[in-house]
Write a protein that holds these residues in place. Sequence first.
Motif, PDB file in Angstrom:
ATOM      1  N   ILE A 162       0.838  -1.202   0.000  1.00 60.15           N
ATOM      2  CA  ILE A 162       0.000   0.000   0.000  1.00 60.15           C
ATOM      3  C   ILE A 162       0.872   1.252   0.000  1.00 60.15           C
ATOM      4  N   CYS A 163       1.924   1.245   0.821  1.00 56.08           N
ATOM      5  CA  CYS A 163       2.812   2.411   0.912  1.00 56.08           C
ATOM      6  C   CYS A 163       3.524   2.680  -0.415  1.00 56.08           C
ATOM      7  N   LYS A 164       3.970   1.622  -1.086  1.00 51.75           N
ATOM      8  CA  LYS A 164       4.693   1.827  -2.338  1.00 51.75           C
ATOM      9  C   LYS A 164       3.742   2.239  -3.471  1.00 51.75           C
ATOM     10  N   LEU A 165       2.462   1.892  -3.347  1.00 47.30           N
ATOM     11  CA  LEU A 165       1.507   2.276  -4.381  1.00 47.30           C
ATOM     12  C   LEU A 165       1.171   3.762  -4.334  1.00 47.30           C
ATOM     13  N   LEU A 166       1.322   4.387  -3.173  1.00 52.37           N
ATOM     14  CA  LEU A 166       0.963   5.801  -3.041  1.00 52.37           C
ATOM     15  C   LEU A 166       1.800   6.702  -3.943  1.00 52.37           C
ATOM     16  N   PRO A 167       3.155   6.616  -3.911  1.00 52.86           N
ATOM     17  CA  PRO A 167       3.916   7.475  -4.840  1.00 52.86           C
ATOM     18  C   PRO A 167       3.690   7.105  -6.297  1.00 52.86           C
ATOM     19  N   VAL A 172       1.148   8.741 -11.493  1.00 54.80           N
ATOM     20  CA  VAL A 172       0.185   8.450 -12.562  1.00 54.80           C
ATOM     21  C   VAL A 172      -0.868   9.556 -12.651  1.00 54.80           C
ATOM     22  N   ILE A 173      -1.454   9.907 -11.515  1.00 58.65           N
ATOM     23  CA  ILE A 173      -2.535  10.897 -11.508  1.00 58.65           C
ATOM     24  C   ILE A 173      -2.031  12.266 -11.961  1.00 58.65           C
ATOM     25  N   GLY A 287       9.647   6.372  -1.129  1.00 58.62           N
ATOM     26  CA  GLY A 287       8.800   5.369  -1.785  1.00 58.62           C
ATOM     27  C   GLY A 287       9.616   4.244  -2.383  1.00 58.62           C
ATOM     28  N   ILE A 288      10.761   4.587  -2.980  1.00 59.07           N
ATOM     29  CA  ILE A 288      11.628   3.561  -3.565  1.00 59.07           C
ATOM     30  C   ILE A 288      12.177   2.647  -2.478  1.00 59.07           C
ATOM     31  N   MET A 289      12.599   3.227  -1.364  1.00 59.54           N
ATOM     32  CA  MET A 289      13.142   2.405  -0.274  1.00 59.54           C
ATOM     33  C   MET A 289      12.070   1.481   0.302  1.00 59.54           C
ATOM     34  N   ILE A 290      10.839   1.988   0.442  1.00 60.52           N
ATOM     35  CA  ILE A 290       9.744   1.135   0.916  1.00 60.52           C
ATOM     36  C   ILE A 290       9.475   0.020  -0.098  1.00 60.52           C
ATOM     37  N   SER A 291       9.544   0.349  -1.387  1.00 58.52           N
ATOM     38  CA  SER A 291       9.352  -0.663  -2.431  1.00 58.52           C
ATOM     39  C   SER A 291      10.381  -1.768  -2.305  1.00 58.52           C
TER      40      SER A 291
END
Length: 449
Positions: A162-167, A172-173, A287-291
């Motif tokens: 979920i966290c990595k999907l946010l950035p 995208v948006i 975000g990359i680190m969480i990914s």
Amino acid sequence: MKQTEATVGLSRSLGLWSALALVIGTVIGSGIFFKQASVLQLTGSTNLALLAWLLGGLITLADGLTLSEIGAQIPHTGGLYQYMNHIYGKFWGFMSGWMQVIVYAPAIVGSIAGYLGLLMVNFFGIGAVWKGPIALLAIVLIATLNMLQNRYGATFAIVTTICKLLPILAIVIFGLFFGHESGVGETLAGVHQSMGNFGVAVLATIFAYDGWILITNLGGEIKQPERLLPIAIILGISIIIVLYLGVTYGIFRSMGVGRIDQLGENATAYFATNAFGKWGGRLVNIGIMISIIGALNGKIMSFPRIYYAMAHEHQLPFSHQLGRLNRTTQTPVVATLTLLVLTTIMIFTVDTDRLSKLCIFVMYSFYIAAFVGVFILRRRNPGGSQLFRTPGYPFVPIFAILGTGFVVVSELFSDFTGALVSMGVIALGVPLYAYLKRYYRHEQDQDVL
């Protein structure tokens, strides 16, 4: 081990959301944030770059559709190892597992952890000497989490996904609705477009989609795996395709091709800074680190199941220990510790990134063998799995075989020495297989006496 097996089994507690999060979380690491420029440079235009991402995704989806039929019929812990074992016999099962447990698993975990360490030292501005210790701390913490009940690792997978999907969704948006410097349809001047370059671009995207197959290692812990495993694989890959295309299109909508080419791997961070202010780049880095942490969790959760499955077939040294489950957590603690030790050794002694890439030739060769296995299983058992059958058969499996064959041939031509080395590692397993077969047969004879 017999007493343990009789009283303790793997907990079949993972539902669809956990399995789906593990598929998405294991695949999406850092690639989608960094590869837009390299794919664009190889293809020469944004339209061809988007086509390369789409084609790589379709090949991966064909792989998933094909393997899902096998997974529905062989829903056991160990994934690819079990498939090779059931379709081609114990020798080839051992060979596919041997490469994974001794080299590929610790190397790829070490490579991802090392990259995480590099990002963290850069993010916090500390000395490069801390890269190794940070990588080690990350795998120790995640391995410890995965020595608890599997629901903790699964929950962590859901949270990090979920966290990595946010950035990703933010990119995208913003790109779709607020992108004002559209590079869509532009051609990169000075790039010689050819099918060879396009093929290399597709190859790069295929590697960015890799990792989904690891969910099959948890087949013995998924509820109703005959039904849920195919759903998780197919839905997960489909979502990833949409996200990858969305991020790429969003960046192309917001930046000209000349700027993307100039910035290279920093294009996404530059986009985030422009879109969301001075903290945008740092937020993307977070975000990359969480990914990467999420991808690391999926791999550390799934790889020990191969050790465990092979140990139950007496196909590894110390099988009695590796095949044990903790009575309280019902997880393969010894197998997880073994992966942790091997990874630690590799992090501080070898180039894990290079070592993991050396395995690609052999690993994808086994993927092809598994895809061919769909035809073998249909002939061997005409009734087959009634829960899932590959749509578009036989064309989809053929497409999967050809797409994966493209990876194998490309690796052979681009890194012939590496292909030979990986085959050499496989060859080392032949005498070990013979020895273990004799050793455990002798042990069984002694038990009878």
